[in-house]
Design a protein around this motif. Sequence first.
Motif, PDB file in Angstrom:
ATOM      1  N   SER A 420      -1.090  32.094  14.017  1.00 51.09           N
ATOM      2  CA  SER A 420      -1.956  32.899  14.881  1.00 51.09           C
ATOM      3  C   SER A 420      -1.441  34.320  15.074  1.00 51.09           C
ATOM      4  N   GLY A 421      -0.113  34.513  14.990  1.00 52.41           N
ATOM      5  CA  GLY A 421       0.467  35.809  15.338  1.00 52.41           C
ATOM      6  C   GLY A 421       0.681  35.978  16.828  1.00 52.41           C
ATOM      7  N   ASP A 422       0.315  34.970  17.621  1.00 54.05           N
ATOM      8  CA  ASP A 422       0.507  35.033  19.073  1.00 54.05           C
ATOM      9  C   ASP A 422       1.817  34.347  19.449  1.00 54.05           C
ATOM     10  N   LEU A 423       2.603  35.011  20.271  1.00 53.60           N
ATOM     11  CA  LEU A 423       3.879  34.474  20.719  1.00 53.60           C
ATOM     12  C   LEU A 423       3.703  33.783  22.069  1.00 53.60           C
ATOM     13  N   ALA A 424       4.350  32.633  22.211  1.00 48.86           N
ATOM     14  CA  ALA A 424       4.137  31.826  23.414  1.00 48.86           C
ATOM     15  C   ALA A 424       5.373  31.000  23.714  1.00 48.86           C
ATOM     16  N   VAL A 425       5.366  30.408  24.901  1.00 46.61           N
ATOM     17  CA  VAL A 425       6.357  29.404  25.279  1.00 46.61           C
ATOM     18  C   VAL A 425       5.619  28.092  25.514  1.00 46.61           C
ATOM     19  N   LYS A 426       6.388  27.015  25.532  1.00 49.40           N
ATOM     20  CA  LYS A 426       5.811  25.696  25.830  1.00 49.40           C
ATOM     21  C   LYS A 426       6.463  25.160  27.091  1.00 49.40           C
ATOM     22  N   HIS A 427       5.637  24.769  28.049  1.00 50.60           N
ATOM     23  CA  HIS A 427       6.141  24.257  29.325  1.00 50.60           C
ATOM     24  C   HIS A 427       6.536  22.782  29.190  1.00 50.60           C
ATOM     25  N   PRO A 428       7.323  22.277  30.116  1.00 48.86           N
ATOM     26  CA  PRO A 428       7.732  20.869  30.039  1.00 48.86           C
ATOM     27  C   PRO A 428       6.558  19.887  29.996  1.00 48.86           C
ATOM     28  N   ASP A 429       5.422  20.270  30.564  1.00 49.40           N
ATOM     29  CA  ASP A 429       4.260  19.373  30.527  1.00 49.40           C
ATOM     30  C   ASP A 429       3.443  19.535  29.247  1.00 49.40           C
ATOM     31  N   GLY A 430       3.930  20.337  28.299  1.00 53.06           N
ATOM     32  CA  GLY A 430       3.246  20.500  27.026  1.00 53.06           C
ATOM     33  C   GLY A 430       2.263  21.633  26.972  1.00 53.06           C
ATOM     34  N   PHE A 431       1.967  22.260  28.116  1.00 49.91           N
ATOM     35  CA  PHE A 431       1.032  23.383  28.142  1.00 49.91           C
ATOM     36  C   PHE A 431       1.686  24.606  27.502  1.00 49.91           C
ATOM     37  N   ILE A 432       0.914  25.327  26.690  1.00 48.83           N
ATOM     38  CA  ILE A 432       1.438  26.551  26.095  1.00 48.83           C
ATOM     39  C   ILE A 432       0.977  27.751  26.913  1.00 48.83           C
ATOM     40  N   GLU A 433       1.781  28.810  26.878  1.00 50.02           N
ATOM     41  CA  GLU A 433       1.445  30.028  27.615  1.00 50.02           C
ATOM     42  C   GLU A 433       1.815  31.236  26.755  1.00 50.02           C
ATOM     43  N   ILE A 434       0.841  32.094  26.505  1.00 49.01           N
ATOM     44  CA  ILE A 434       1.064  33.262  25.661  1.00 49.01           C
ATOM     45  C   ILE A 434       1.991  34.247  26.359  1.00 49.01           C
ATOM     46  N   ARG A 435       2.925  34.756  25.574  1.00 51.15           N
ATOM     47  CA  ARG A 435       3.778  35.831  26.053  1.00 51.15           C
ATOM     48  C   ARG A 435       3.366  37.167  25.441  1.00 51.15           C
ATOM     49  N   ASP A 436       2.869  37.131  24.204  1.00 49.55           N
ATOM     50  CA  ASP A 436       2.477  38.381  23.552  1.00 49.55           C
ATOM     51  C   ASP A 436       1.952  38.125  22.151  1.00 49.55           C
ATOM     52  N   ARG A 437       1.329  39.173  21.592  1.00 52.45           N
ATOM     53  CA  ARG A 437       1.150  39.222  20.153  1.00 52.45           C
ATOM     54  C   ARG A 437       2.513  39.545  19.550  1.00 52.45           C
ATOM     55  N   SER A 438       2.772  39.057  18.339  1.00 56.41           N
ATOM     56  CA  SER A 438       4.079  39.296  17.721  1.00 56.41           C
ATOM     57  C   SER A 438       4.382  40.779  17.620  1.00 56.41           C
ATOM     58  N   LYS A 439       3.344  41.604  17.424  1.00 64.86           N
ATOM     59  CA  LYS A 439       3.576  43.041  17.288  1.00 64.86           C
ATOM     60  C   LYS A 439       3.655  43.743  18.648  1.00 64.86           C
ATOM     61  N   ASP A 440       3.365  43.018  19.735  1.00 64.08           N
ATOM     62  CA  ASP A 440       3.331  43.638  21.058  1.00 64.08           C
ATOM     63  C   ASP A 440       4.570  43.352  21.908  1.00 64.08           C
ATOM     64  N   ILE A 441       5.424  42.445  21.451  1.00 63.03           N
ATOM     65  CA  ILE A 441       6.608  42.129  22.244  1.00 63.03           C
ATOM     66  C   ILE A 441       7.503  43.371  22.310  1.00 63.03           C
ATOM     67  N   ILE A 442       8.113  43.614  23.447  1.00 63.30           N
ATOM     68  CA  ILE A 442       8.977  44.786  23.653  1.00 63.30           C
ATOM     69  C   ILE A 442      10.429  44.306  23.674  1.00 63.30           C
ATOM     70  N   ILE A 443      11.243  44.870  22.808  1.00 59.95           N
ATOM     71  CA  ILE A 443      12.652  44.470  22.728  1.00 59.95           C
ATOM     72  C   ILE A 443      13.492  45.600  23.321  1.00 59.95           C
TER      73      ILE A 443
END
Length: 542
Positions: A420-443
């Motif tokens: 997808s190109g979308d960056l996310a985390v996975k919660h302990p209950d299995g729900f995913i949550e978007i953190r950013d587009r891969s090109k939008d993450i700020i380092i």
Amino acid sequence: MNIFEHGLDQCQANYVPLTPINFLKRTADTFPERIAIIHGKEHISYQRFQIEVNRFASALVKRGVKKGDTVAVMAANIPAFIEAHYAVPMTGAVLNSLNTRLDAQALAFILDHGECDVLLVDMAYAEVMKTALALSSRQPLVIDIVDPECTQATARIGELDFDTLLNEGDDVFDLHLITDEWQALALNYTSGTTGNPKGVVYSHRGAYLNAIGNALVWSLSDVPVYLWTLPMFHCNGWCFPWSIVAVGGTQVCLRHVEVNSIVAKMNEHQVSHFCGAPIVLNTIMNAESSLLQSIPRGIKVMTAGAPPPAAVIKGMETLGFEITQTYGLTEVYGPCVASEWKSEWDDKDSDERAALKARQGVRYPTQEAVDVLDPETMLPVPADAETIGEIMFRGNTTMRGYLKNETATEQAFAHGWFHSGDLAVKHPDGFIEIRDRSKDIIISGGENISSVELEGVLYQHPAILEAAVVARADDTWGESPCAFVTLKADYVLSEDEVISFCREHMAHFKVPRSVVFSELPKTSTGKIQKFVLREKVRSLFG
């Protein structure tokens, strides 16, 4: 016993290709007098809907349309567009829904790339399509759609009009042209913000399943009345032209997404459901108080297109709307991940509820696999709500591929998953949550900063209407967040006040180091154009 050795083969009695166009025949047979479509003063029954679709399809065949041809539609959310979602695939042809916000050059590219054979044009878009046709190498049959609700007087550009085409057709159309559920049903083009758009090909099977998925996750029962605030050109209206018919609901057309019209339709037709990107919800939230007071309570809203800030969800629920957050892309038929609500969350306060609903959620029952994977190892990330990976899909509601673009298709399907190109985390209950587009993450200083998280904080400020965050070069940290902010009417806010607010609500290293007050550039589907903002950052800060 090995049952495969006993001749239990597929035959006409036990196998029919899955296609969403069969929903209409079932509903028209069962509820012929029920209202299928409302447009202005016009109320169209399912019986009439079925007849007009039959006429539409048979007239196209008489005009030479055959399996594999492309029929493009440039129209607002009107009955003819809904009918096209049935009539065009009934002929074995492919429906290409054109984005009404594109310019002539982009439209000409799509007409050529998609090899348009027939073009239906709502007269509101006659001028831009006339120019697009002049730029295109195609010479399709052009059919004018003359909508009585359209107030824009323009010259005809077609060989005939839509009503004349219907009069050429037959009330009964029973050709069995869907011989394979893997047949192409629709062709949809991505936004193309960094180059020519890519043509995403849908199958009959995928559209059927995602339409059913919508009905399962959104409780489409008790004869829903669905308001067309979502552009029908966007992922075939997230498959809702088929979902609403499958459950025998009513579709209320809306030419212009304008808050006064939206609220008026809600009241006039007792609307029960509508879809919209977060920007639409934000527009409703910030309408005049007198208008907000007239909105009926209990209307169900499905939102997707960009991660909605928890503050927007909380604000809409305060107005009495019931929000379902979903996630998807053009390549997966629109939404196919939903933030399913659990009864054990009912007693949580409004802030906790909004935060839970702001998560993208879990896969539809009709999508076989959605996970957050490390793109290097292709292994699932830990379900710790912290480790970032890429959202990937595998299943029947994933596109066939990109038309005439084998390289892009192979890249998208690398290692047997759609990336997808979308960056996310996975919660302990299995729900995913978007953190950013891969090109939008700020380092910044080796730390990852999610622009989505920072935008969510900015939206909590009572003076901020819209916000977007991108990276800017930083001599010390490599990159740092730059916030672009649009204020609500009659509000004044300084850069220092915005930064101080953020420092109160999040880790200090994530706080923007610069704030720019301006209108936010958007794509044709209402998404913020961050590539434009990045260019602006470079011009402002070097």
